[in-house]
Design an enzyme around this catalytic site. Structure first.
Site, PDB file in Angstrom:
ATOM      1  CG  ASP A  12      -1.754   1.171   1.399  1.00  7.79           C
ATOM      2  OD1 ASP A  12      -2.316   1.603   0.378  1.00  7.79           O
ATOM      3  OD2 ASP A  12      -1.889   1.699   2.523  1.00  7.79           O
ATOM      4  CG  LEU A  13       1.723   5.620  -1.947  1.00  2.98           C
ATOM      5  CD1 LEU A  13       3.243   5.495  -1.917  1.00  2.98           C
ATOM      6  CD2 LEU A  13       1.282   6.263  -3.266  1.00  2.98           C
ATOM      7  CG  ASP A  14      -2.172   7.221  -0.105  1.00  2.98           C
ATOM      8  OD1 ASP A  14      -1.280   8.024  -0.411  1.00  2.98           O
ATOM      9  OD2 ASP A  14      -3.094   6.902  -0.879  1.00  2.98           O
ATOM     10  CB  THR A  20       0.060  10.455   1.184  1.00  4.24           C
ATOM     11  OG1 THR A  20       0.380   9.060   1.219  1.00  4.24           O
ATOM     12  CG2 THR A  20       1.146  11.203   0.459  1.00  4.24           C
ATOM     13  CE  LYS A  48      -5.665   6.620   8.584  1.00  4.05           C
ATOM     14  NZ  LYS A  48      -5.037   6.262   9.861  1.00  4.05           N
ATOM     15  CB  SER A 119      -1.751   2.593  -3.874  1.00  7.75           C
ATOM     16  OG  SER A 119      -2.459   3.776  -3.558  1.00  7.75           O
ATOM     17  CB  ALA A 120      -7.350   2.460  -3.276  1.00  3.70           C
ATOM     18  CE  LYS A 150      -5.733  -1.266  -0.998  1.00  4.00           C
ATOM     19  NZ  LYS A 150      -4.585  -0.484  -0.521  1.00  4.00           N
ATOM     20  CD  GLU A 174      -3.392  -1.991   2.717  1.00  6.81           C
ATOM     21  OE1 GLU A 174      -3.623  -0.952   3.367  1.00  6.81           O
ATOM     22  OE2 GLU A 174      -3.674  -2.107   1.516  1.00  6.81           O
ATOM     23  CG  ASP A 175      -2.132   2.878   6.377  1.00  4.87           C
ATOM     24  OD1 ASP A 175      -2.516   2.350   5.319  1.00  4.87           O
ATOM     25  OD2 ASP A 175      -2.440   4.044   6.701  1.00  4.87           O
TER      26      ASP A 175
HETATM   27  C1  BG6 Z   1      -6.039   5.230  -0.805  1.00  8.29           C
HETATM   28  C2  BG6 Z   1      -6.202   6.172   0.372  1.00  8.29           C
HETATM   29  O1  BG6 Z   1      -4.704   4.800  -0.869  1.00  8.29           O
HETATM   30  O2  BG6 Z   1      -6.388   5.888  -2.021  1.00  8.29           O
HETATM   31  C3  BG6 Z   1      -7.602   6.767   0.387  1.00  8.29           C
HETATM   32  O3  BG6 Z   1      -5.949   5.463   1.574  1.00  8.29           O
HETATM   33  C4  BG6 Z   1      -7.909   7.400  -0.956  1.00  8.29           C
HETATM   34  O4  BG6 Z   1      -7.691   7.713   1.429  1.00  8.29           O
HETATM   35  C5  BG6 Z   1      -7.712   6.377  -2.074  1.00  8.29           C
HETATM   36  O5  BG6 Z   1      -9.253   7.889  -0.995  1.00  8.29           O
HETATM   37  C6  BG6 Z   1      -7.985   6.950  -3.458  1.00  8.29           C
HETATM   38  O6  BG6 Z   1      -7.042   7.936  -3.732  1.00  8.29           O
HETATM   39  P1  BG6 Z   1      -7.109   8.941  -4.953  1.00  8.29           P
HETATM   40  O7  BG6 Z   1      -5.757   9.629  -4.904  1.00  8.29           O
HETATM   41  O8  BG6 Z   1      -7.290   8.143  -6.195  1.00  8.29           O
HETATM   42  O9  BG6 Z   1      -8.235   9.883  -4.718  1.00  8.29           O
HETATM   43 MG    MG Z   2      -2.997   3.160   3.437  1.00  8.43          MG
END
Ligand code: BG6
Ligand code: MG
Length: 220
Positions: A12-14, A20, A48, A119-120, A150, A174-175
Protein backbone atom coordinates in the site's frame (compact mmCIF):
# COMPACT_ATOMS: atom_id res chain seq x y z
CA UNK A 1 1.97 -19.44 6.54
CA UNK A 2 5.72 -19.98 6.22
CA UNK A 3 7.76 -16.85 5.64
CA UNK A 4 10.34 -18.84 3.69
CA UNK A 5 7.87 -19.27 0.81
CA UNK A 6 7.33 -15.51 0.34
CA UNK A 7 8.89 -14.23 -2.90
CA UNK A 8 7.15 -10.92 -3.49
CA UNK A 9 5.74 -7.95 -1.62
CA UNK A 10 2.71 -5.81 -2.51
CA UNK A 11 2.73 -2.40 -0.86
CA UNK A 12 0.00 0.00 0.00
CA UNK A 13 1.25 3.57 -0.41
CA UNK A 14 -0.73 6.08 1.64
CA UNK A 15 0.21 5.73 5.31
CA UNK A 16 2.74 2.96 4.61
CA UNK A 17 5.43 4.51 2.41
CA UNK A 18 4.59 8.17 3.05
CA UNK A 19 2.32 10.00 5.43
CA UNK A 20 -0.08 10.94 2.64
CA UNK A 21 -3.04 9.52 4.61
CA UNK A 22 -2.81 12.82 6.52
CA UNK A 23 -3.18 14.79 3.25
CA UNK A 24 -6.15 12.68 2.10
CA UNK A 25 -7.69 13.35 5.53
CA UNK A 26 -7.09 17.09 5.33
CA UNK A 27 -8.62 17.33 1.87
CA UNK A 28 -11.66 15.20 2.81
CA UNK A 29 -12.14 17.22 6.01
CA UNK A 30 -12.76 20.29 3.81
CA UNK A 31 -15.40 18.36 1.84
CA UNK A 32 -17.06 17.17 5.07
CA UNK A 33 -17.24 20.77 6.32
CA UNK A 34 -18.73 21.84 3.01
CA UNK A 35 -21.50 19.23 2.97
CA UNK A 36 -22.13 19.52 6.72
CA UNK A 37 -20.90 16.12 7.90
CA UNK A 38 -19.16 16.20 11.31
CA UNK A 39 -15.50 15.16 10.91
CA UNK A 40 -14.66 12.42 13.42
CA UNK A 41 -11.65 10.18 14.01
CA UNK A 42 -13.80 7.14 13.21
CA UNK A 43 -14.86 8.57 9.86
CA UNK A 44 -11.27 9.58 9.03
CA UNK A 45 -9.96 6.07 9.83
CA UNK A 46 -12.77 4.38 7.90
CA UNK A 47 -11.80 6.28 4.74
CA UNK A 48 -8.29 4.86 4.68
CA UNK A 49 -7.77 2.60 1.68
CA UNK A 50 -11.20 3.43 0.24
CA UNK A 51 -11.47 4.75 -3.36
CA UNK A 52 -12.20 8.41 -4.10
CA UNK A 53 -15.89 8.10 -4.99
CA UNK A 54 -16.59 5.52 -2.27
CA UNK A 55 -14.93 7.87 0.25
CA UNK A 56 -17.23 10.69 -0.84
CA UNK A 57 -20.27 8.42 -0.48
CA UNK A 58 -19.15 7.49 3.05
CA UNK A 59 -18.78 11.17 4.01
CA UNK A 60 -22.21 12.04 2.61
CA UNK A 61 -23.80 9.06 4.34
CA UNK A 62 -22.15 9.85 7.70
CA UNK A 63 -23.97 13.19 7.70
CA UNK A 64 -27.24 11.84 6.28
CA UNK A 65 -26.62 13.64 2.97
CA UNK A 66 -26.55 10.62 0.66
CA UNK A 67 -29.56 11.86 -1.33
CA UNK A 68 -28.69 15.55 -1.37
CA UNK A 69 -26.30 15.66 -4.35
CA UNK A 70 -26.63 14.80 -8.03
CA UNK A 71 -23.98 12.67 -9.74
CA UNK A 72 -22.53 15.81 -11.38
CA UNK A 73 -22.30 17.58 -8.02
CA UNK A 74 -20.60 14.53 -6.50
CA UNK A 75 -18.02 14.48 -9.28
CA UNK A 76 -17.41 18.18 -8.64
CA UNK A 77 -16.89 17.61 -4.91
CA UNK A 78 -14.48 14.72 -5.58
CA UNK A 79 -12.57 16.80 -8.14
CA UNK A 80 -12.27 19.66 -5.65
CA UNK A 81 -10.92 17.23 -3.05
CA UNK A 82 -8.40 15.85 -5.52
CA UNK A 83 -7.21 19.31 -6.57
CA UNK A 84 -6.58 20.16 -2.91
CA UNK A 85 -4.87 16.80 -2.34
CA UNK A 86 -2.60 17.34 -5.34
CA UNK A 87 -1.51 20.73 -3.96
CA UNK A 88 -0.59 19.05 -0.67
CA UNK A 89 1.36 16.13 -2.22
CA UNK A 90 3.26 18.41 -4.62
CA UNK A 91 5.34 19.42 -1.58
CA UNK A 92 6.58 15.82 -1.06
CA UNK A 93 10.27 14.97 -1.38
CA UNK A 94 12.27 11.81 -0.54
CA UNK A 95 12.64 13.18 3.01
CA UNK A 96 8.89 12.48 3.46
CA UNK A 97 9.30 8.71 3.13
CA UNK A 98 8.18 7.31 6.48
CA UNK A 99 10.94 6.29 8.93
CA UNK A 100 12.58 2.98 8.03
CA UNK A 101 10.64 2.42 4.80
CA UNK A 102 13.47 3.33 2.41
CA UNK A 103 15.77 0.98 4.34
CA UNK A 104 13.10 -1.78 4.23
CA UNK A 105 12.59 -1.37 0.47
CA UNK A 106 16.39 -1.48 -0.03
CA UNK A 107 16.60 -4.58 2.15
CA UNK A 108 13.88 -6.32 0.12
CA UNK A 109 15.48 -5.44 -3.21
CA UNK A 110 18.92 -6.60 -2.00
CA UNK A 111 17.38 -9.90 -0.83
CA UNK A 112 15.83 -10.45 -4.28
CA UNK A 113 12.13 -9.91 -3.56
CA UNK A 114 9.91 -8.52 -6.32
CA UNK A 115 7.85 -5.47 -5.37
CA UNK A 116 4.57 -4.09 -6.71
CA UNK A 117 2.25 -1.34 -5.54
CA UNK A 118 -1.34 -2.10 -4.49
CA UNK A 119 -2.66 1.38 -3.75
CA UNK A 120 -6.26 2.46 -4.34
CA UNK A 121 -4.95 5.89 -5.26
CA UNK A 122 -5.02 7.07 -8.87
CA UNK A 123 -2.33 9.54 -7.79
CA UNK A 124 0.10 6.80 -6.71
CA UNK A 125 2.46 7.07 -9.74
CA UNK A 126 2.77 10.83 -9.10
CA UNK A 127 3.45 10.35 -5.37
CA UNK A 128 6.08 7.66 -6.06
CA UNK A 129 7.78 10.08 -8.45
CA UNK A 130 7.87 12.86 -5.84
CA UNK A 131 9.39 10.36 -3.37
CA UNK A 132 11.84 9.15 -6.06
CA UNK A 133 10.77 5.54 -5.49
CA UNK A 134 9.22 4.69 -8.86
CA UNK A 135 12.16 2.44 -9.85
CA UNK A 136 11.67 0.15 -6.86
CA UNK A 137 8.40 -1.28 -8.17
CA UNK A 138 8.04 -3.73 -11.02
CA UNK A 139 4.41 -2.85 -11.43
CA UNK A 140 1.53 -0.80 -10.11
CA UNK A 141 -2.01 -2.18 -9.96
CA UNK A 142 -4.17 0.32 -11.88
CA UNK A 143 -7.01 1.18 -9.50
CA UNK A 144 -9.08 2.46 -12.44
CA UNK A 145 -9.30 -1.14 -13.68
CA UNK A 146 -10.76 -2.50 -10.43
CA UNK A 147 -14.43 -3.24 -9.78
CA UNK A 148 -14.23 -3.23 -5.98
CA UNK A 149 -12.59 -1.09 -3.27
CA UNK A 150 -10.59 -2.53 -0.38
CA UNK A 151 -11.64 -4.47 1.80
CA UNK A 152 -12.48 -6.53 -1.30
CA UNK A 153 -9.42 -8.71 -2.09
CA UNK A 154 -9.41 -7.77 -5.82
CA UNK A 155 -6.47 -5.32 -5.65
CA UNK A 156 -4.24 -7.89 -3.88
CA UNK A 157 -5.32 -10.66 -6.23
CA UNK A 158 -4.21 -8.39 -9.09
CA UNK A 159 -0.96 -7.61 -7.27
CA UNK A 160 -0.14 -11.34 -7.14
CA UNK A 161 -0.89 -11.58 -10.87
CA UNK A 162 1.52 -8.68 -11.52
CA UNK A 163 4.14 -10.43 -9.42
CA UNK A 164 3.39 -13.66 -11.31
CA UNK A 165 3.25 -15.48 -7.98
CA UNK A 166 0.63 -17.64 -6.26
CA UNK A 167 -1.06 -15.89 -3.31
CA UNK A 168 0.80 -17.88 -0.66
CA UNK A 169 4.13 -16.52 -1.96
CA UNK A 170 3.02 -12.89 -1.56
CA UNK A 171 3.08 -10.57 1.46
CA UNK A 172 1.03 -7.37 1.57
CA UNK A 173 1.86 -4.31 3.67
CA UNK A 174 -0.96 -2.05 4.91
CA UNK A 175 -1.82 0.63 7.48
CA UNK A 176 -5.61 0.26 7.37
CA UNK A 177 -8.08 -2.37 8.48
CA UNK A 178 -9.72 -2.40 5.01
CA UNK A 179 -6.32 -3.19 3.50
CA UNK A 180 -5.53 -6.01 5.94
CA UNK A 181 -8.92 -7.57 5.16
CA UNK A 182 -8.12 -7.31 1.44
CA UNK A 183 -4.73 -9.04 1.87
CA UNK A 184 -6.21 -11.77 4.07
CA UNK A 185 -9.09 -12.27 1.63
CA UNK A 186 -6.58 -12.76 -1.18
CA UNK A 187 -4.86 -15.49 0.88
CA UNK A 188 -1.62 -13.56 1.26
CA UNK A 189 0.54 -12.83 4.32
CA UNK A 190 -0.60 -9.57 5.93
CA UNK A 191 1.83 -7.12 7.47
CA UNK A 192 0.03 -4.33 9.34
CA UNK A 193 1.53 -1.05 10.46
CA UNK A 194 -0.38 0.87 13.13
CA UNK A 195 -2.80 0.26 15.98
CA UNK A 196 -6.01 -1.81 15.88
CA UNK A 197 -4.97 -4.09 13.02
CA UNK A 198 -5.86 -7.21 14.94
CA UNK A 199 -6.37 -9.39 11.88
CA UNK A 200 -2.86 -8.83 10.55
CA UNK A 201 -0.55 -11.89 10.53
CA UNK A 202 2.31 -9.62 11.59
CA UNK A 203 1.88 -6.16 13.14
CA UNK A 204 4.13 -3.22 13.92
CA UNK A 205 3.39 0.03 15.76
CA UNK A 206 5.65 2.04 13.50
CA UNK A 207 7.18 1.85 10.02
CA UNK A 208 10.55 2.25 11.77
CA UNK A 209 10.21 -1.30 13.16
CA UNK A 210 9.52 -3.09 9.87
CA UNK A 211 12.38 -5.30 8.69
CA UNK A 212 12.77 -8.85 7.39
CA UNK A 213 14.29 -9.92 10.71
CA UNK A 214 11.39 -8.48 12.71
CA UNK A 215 8.77 -10.04 10.41
CA UNK A 216 10.42 -13.46 10.75
CA UNK A 217 10.64 -13.00 14.53
CA UNK A 218 6.88 -12.46 14.83
CA UNK A 219 6.08 -15.47 12.68
CA UNK A 220 8.21 -17.60 14.97
C1 BG6 B 1 -6.04 5.23 -0.80
C2 BG6 B 1 -6.20 6.17 0.37
O1 BG6 B 1 -4.70 4.80 -0.87
O2 BG6 B 1 -6.39 5.89 -2.02
C3 BG6 B 1 -7.60 6.77 0.39
O3 BG6 B 1 -5.95 5.46 1.57
C4 BG6 B 1 -7.91 7.40 -0.96
O4 BG6 B 1 -7.69 7.71 1.43
C5 BG6 B 1 -7.71 6.38 -2.07
O5 BG6 B 1 -9.25 7.89 -1.00
C6 BG6 B 1 -7.98 6.95 -3.46
O6 BG6 B 1 -7.04 7.94 -3.73
P1 BG6 B 1 -7.11 8.94 -4.95
O7 BG6 B 1 -5.76 9.63 -4.90
O8 BG6 B 1 -7.29 8.14 -6.19
O9 BG6 B 1 -8.23 9.88 -4.72
MG1 MG C 1 -3.00 3.16 3.44
Amino acid sequence: MQFEQIKGFAFDLDGVIADTARFHGQAWHQVADKVGTPWTRGLADGLKGVSRMDSLEMILKAGGHENDYSQDEKVKLATEKNDNYLKLVATLTPSDILPGMKAFLDELKAAGYSLVLASASKNAPKVLKYLQLADYFEGIVDPASLSHSKPDPEIYVRAAELLQLPADQVAGVEDAQAGIQAINGAGELSVGIGANLHDADVRFDSTADVSLTNIKKQLG
